[in-house]
Design a protein around this motif. Structure first.
Motif, PDB file in Angstrom:
ATOM      1  N   GLN A 122      45.992   0.935  31.839  1.00  0.00           N
ATOM      2  CA  GLN A 122      46.045   0.246  30.552  1.00  0.00           C
ATOM      3  C   GLN A 122      44.710  -0.416  30.249  1.00  0.00           C
ATOM      4  OE1 GLN A 122      48.972  -2.864  30.588  1.00  0.00           O
ATOM      5  NE2 GLN A 122      47.996  -3.988  32.233  1.00  0.00           N
ATOM      6  N   VAL A 123      44.481  -0.654  28.967  1.00  0.00           N
ATOM      7  CA  VAL A 123      43.310  -1.396  28.529  1.00  0.00           C
ATOM      8  C   VAL A 123      43.796  -2.418  27.500  1.00  0.00           C
ATOM      9  CG1 VAL A 123      42.696   0.303  26.731  1.00  0.00           C
ATOM     10  CG2 VAL A 123      40.959  -1.251  27.594  1.00  0.00           C
ATOM     11  N   ASN A 124      43.365  -3.658  27.667  1.00  0.00           N
ATOM     12  CA  ASN A 124      43.749  -4.734  26.760  1.00  0.00           C
ATOM     13  C   ASN A 124      42.591  -5.030  25.827  1.00  0.00           C
ATOM     14  OD1 ASN A 124      46.284  -5.131  28.079  1.00  0.00           O
ATOM     15  ND2 ASN A 124      45.210  -6.233  29.681  1.00  0.00           N
ATOM     16  N   LEU A 125      42.836  -4.960  24.530  1.00  0.00           N
ATOM     17  CA  LEU A 125      41.796  -5.169  23.529  1.00  0.00           C
ATOM     18  C   LEU A 125      42.155  -6.320  22.609  1.00  0.00           C
ATOM     19  CD1 LEU A 125      41.269  -1.449  22.446  1.00  0.00           C
ATOM     20  CD2 LEU A 125      39.976  -2.738  24.153  1.00  0.00           C
ATOM     21  N   VAL A 126      41.153  -7.111  22.253  1.00  0.00           N
ATOM     22  CA  VAL A 126      41.264  -8.105  21.198  1.00  0.00           C
ATOM     23  C   VAL A 126      40.319  -7.623  20.117  1.00  0.00           C
ATOM     24  CG1 VAL A 126      40.918 -10.511  20.550  1.00  0.00           C
ATOM     25  CG2 VAL A 126      41.768  -9.955  22.828  1.00  0.00           C
ATOM     26  N   ASN A 127      40.811  -7.473  18.905  1.00  0.00           N
ATOM     27  CA  ASN A 127      40.003  -6.825  17.872  1.00  0.00           C
ATOM     28  C   ASN A 127      40.229  -7.434  16.492  1.00  0.00           C
ATOM     29  OD1 ASN A 127      42.623  -5.209  18.416  1.00  0.00           O
ATOM     30  ND2 ASN A 127      42.126  -4.775  16.294  1.00  0.00           N
ATOM     31  N   TRP A 128      39.331  -7.092  15.600  1.00  0.00           N
ATOM     32  CA  TRP A 128      39.480  -7.424  14.194  1.00  0.00           C
ATOM     33  C   TRP A 128      40.360  -6.359  13.551  1.00  0.00           C
ATOM     34  CZ3 TRP A 128      37.985 -12.112  13.261  1.00  0.00           C
ATOM     35  CH2 TRP A 128      36.877 -12.657  13.916  1.00  0.00           C
ATOM     36  N   ALA A 129      41.027  -6.714  12.492  1.00  0.00           N
ATOM     37  CA  ALA A 129      41.891  -5.768  11.784  1.00  0.00           C
ATOM     38  C   ALA A 129      41.097  -4.531  11.388  1.00  0.00           C
ATOM     39  CB  ALA A 129      42.490  -6.431  10.546  1.00  0.00           C
ATOM     40  N   GLY A 130      41.687  -3.347  11.600  1.00  0.00           N
ATOM     41  CA  GLY A 130      41.065  -2.101  11.202  1.00  0.00           C
ATOM     42  C   GLY A 130      40.233  -1.428  12.279  1.00  0.00           C
ATOM     43  N   TYR A 131      40.041  -2.071  13.431  1.00  0.00           N
ATOM     44  CA  TYR A 131      39.205  -1.488  14.472  1.00  0.00           C
ATOM     45  C   TYR A 131      39.988  -0.702  15.515  1.00  0.00           C
ATOM     46  CZ  TYR A 131      35.024  -3.737  12.770  1.00  0.00           C
ATOM     47  OH  TYR A 131      33.950  -4.094  12.006  1.00  0.00           O
ATOM     48  N   VAL A 132      41.207  -1.089  15.793  1.00  0.00           N
ATOM     49  CA  VAL A 132      42.030  -0.380  16.771  1.00  0.00           C
ATOM     50  C   VAL A 132      43.221   0.190  15.998  1.00  0.00           C
ATOM     51  CG1 VAL A 132      43.355  -0.558  18.911  1.00  0.00           C
ATOM     52  CG2 VAL A 132      41.283  -1.919  18.611  1.00  0.00           C
ATOM     53  N   GLU A 133      43.066   1.390  15.510  1.00  0.00           N
ATOM     54  CA  GLU A 133      44.075   2.004  14.646  1.00  0.00           C
ATOM     55  C   GLU A 133      44.987   2.927  15.437  1.00  0.00           C
ATOM     56  OE1 GLU A 133      44.814   1.316  11.534  1.00  0.00           O
ATOM     57  OE2 GLU A 133      43.195  -0.153  11.394  1.00  0.00           O
ATOM     58  N   ASP A 134      46.271   2.660  15.347  1.00  0.00           N
ATOM     59  CA  ASP A 134      47.267   3.468  16.055  1.00  0.00           C
ATOM     60  C   ASP A 134      48.185   4.224  15.102  1.00  0.00           C
ATOM     61  OD1 ASP A 134      48.824   1.475  14.962  1.00  0.00           O
ATOM     62  OD2 ASP A 134      49.562   0.725  16.885  1.00  0.00           O
ATOM     63  N   GLY A 135      47.827   4.279  13.822  1.00  0.00           N
ATOM     64  CA  GLY A 135      48.624   5.007  12.846  1.00  0.00           C
ATOM     65  C   GLY A 135      49.718   4.178  12.201  1.00  0.00           C
ATOM     66  N   SER A 136      49.916   2.945  12.640  1.00  0.00           N
ATOM     67  CA  SER A 136      50.989   2.131  12.062  1.00  0.00           C
ATOM     68  C   SER A 136      50.675   1.699  10.634  1.00  0.00           C
ATOM     69  CB  SER A 136      51.281   0.913  12.937  1.00  0.00           C
ATOM     70  OG  SER A 136      50.134   0.107  13.074  1.00  0.00           O
ATOM     71  N   ASN A 137      49.406   1.542  10.299  1.00  0.00           N
ATOM     72  CA  ASN A 137      49.021   1.199   8.923  1.00  0.00           C
ATOM     73  C   ASN A 137      48.852   2.440   8.063  1.00  0.00           C
ATOM     74  OD1 ASN A 137      48.891  -1.616   9.338  1.00  0.00           O
ATOM     75  ND2 ASN A 137      46.868  -1.388  10.246  1.00  0.00           N
ATOM     76  N   PRO A 165      49.105   6.749   8.887  1.00  0.00           N
ATOM     77  CA  PRO A 165      49.242   7.809   9.888  1.00  0.00           C
ATOM     78  C   PRO A 165      48.010   8.709  10.009  1.00  0.00           C
ATOM     79  CG  PRO A 165      51.166   7.736   8.463  1.00  0.00           C
ATOM     80  CD  PRO A 165      50.156   6.788   7.903  1.00  0.00           C
ATOM     81  N   LYS A 166      47.186   8.771   8.974  1.00  0.00           N
ATOM     82  CA  LYS A 166      45.976   9.600   9.023  1.00  0.00           C
ATOM     83  C   LYS A 166      44.867   8.943   9.844  1.00  0.00           C
ATOM     84  CE  LYS A 166      46.469  10.240   4.442  1.00  0.00           C
ATOM     85  NZ  LYS A 166      45.981  10.402   3.096  1.00  0.00           N
ATOM     86  N   VAL A 167      45.005   7.637  10.089  1.00  0.00           N
ATOM     87  CA  VAL A 167      43.987   6.902  10.838  1.00  0.00           C
ATOM     88  C   VAL A 167      44.609   6.450  12.162  1.00  0.00           C
ATOM     89  CG1 VAL A 167      42.368   4.972  10.789  1.00  0.00           C
ATOM     90  CG2 VAL A 167      43.011   6.097   8.661  1.00  0.00           C
ATOM     91  N   ASP A 168      44.415   7.262  13.179  1.00  0.00           N
ATOM     92  CA  ASP A 168      45.013   6.976  14.476  1.00  0.00           C
ATOM     93  C   ASP A 168      44.141   7.557  15.577  1.00  0.00           C
ATOM     94  OD1 ASP A 168      46.579   6.582  16.705  1.00  0.00           O
ATOM     95  OD2 ASP A 168      48.197   7.914  16.076  1.00  0.00           O
ATOM     96  N   TRP A 169      43.404   6.723  16.275  1.00  0.00           N
ATOM     97  CA  TRP A 169      42.657   7.193  17.438  1.00  0.00           C
ATOM     98  C   TRP A 169      43.328   6.756  18.727  1.00  0.00           C
ATOM     99  CZ3 TRP A 169      40.992   3.826  21.061  1.00  0.00           C
ATOM    100  CH2 TRP A 169      40.750   2.494  20.689  1.00  0.00           C
ATOM    101  N   VAL A 170      44.231   5.768  18.647  1.00  0.00           N
ATOM    102  CA  VAL A 170      44.872   5.243  19.847  1.00  0.00           C
ATOM    103  C   VAL A 170      45.799   6.281  20.486  1.00  0.00           C
ATOM    104  CG1 VAL A 170      46.467   3.489  20.726  1.00  0.00           C
ATOM    105  CG2 VAL A 170      44.657   2.834  19.131  1.00  0.00           C
TER     106      VAL A 170
END
Length: 107
Positions: free
Chosen positions: A54-69, A71-76
């Motif tokens: 696992q990797v734990n990240l603290v980020n600003w909105a829009g930097y760690v995209e998992d498709g929840s916002n 679906p076309k933007v998902d790198w997680v």
């Protein structure tokens, strides 16, 4: 370097003094034939140890995209599938939130 005042008369305009010492007192690198920094030779790793899973990240909105916002933007998801490493992300909306997330205990 442009020489001015007394130096301009003594050394000529645009001609630096030839005493081999820069303004900081160090011997001029050009006098020794050096042109810049030479990094040390370090061999690249040939393998890695076991992952932590696992990797734990603290980020600003829009930097760690998992498709929840969007679906076309998902790198997680592709990252997790390719590596087997779960991404745990906490998002901060303000600088104060970021400081609190970075200084609080991981959960």
């Amino acid at each position: 370097m442009l020489a001015v005042g007394h130096q301009a008369e003594h050394y000529g305009v645009g001609e630096p003094p030839d005493h081999g010492v820069d303004s900081g007192g160090a011997v001029d690198r050009r006098e020794r034939g050096q042109t810049g920094f030479t990094p040390p030779e370090i061999k690249a790793l040939q393998s890695l140890g076991p992952g932590e899973g696992q990797v734990n990240l603290v980020n600003w909105a829009g930097y760690v995209e998992d498709g929840s916002n969007d679906p076309k933007v998902d790198w997680v998801t592709p990252f997790e599938k390719a590596t087997g490493c779960q991404v745990n992300s906490k998002t901060a909306g303000t600088s104060d939130e970021m400081v609190n997330l970075l200084t609080s205990s991981p959960s």
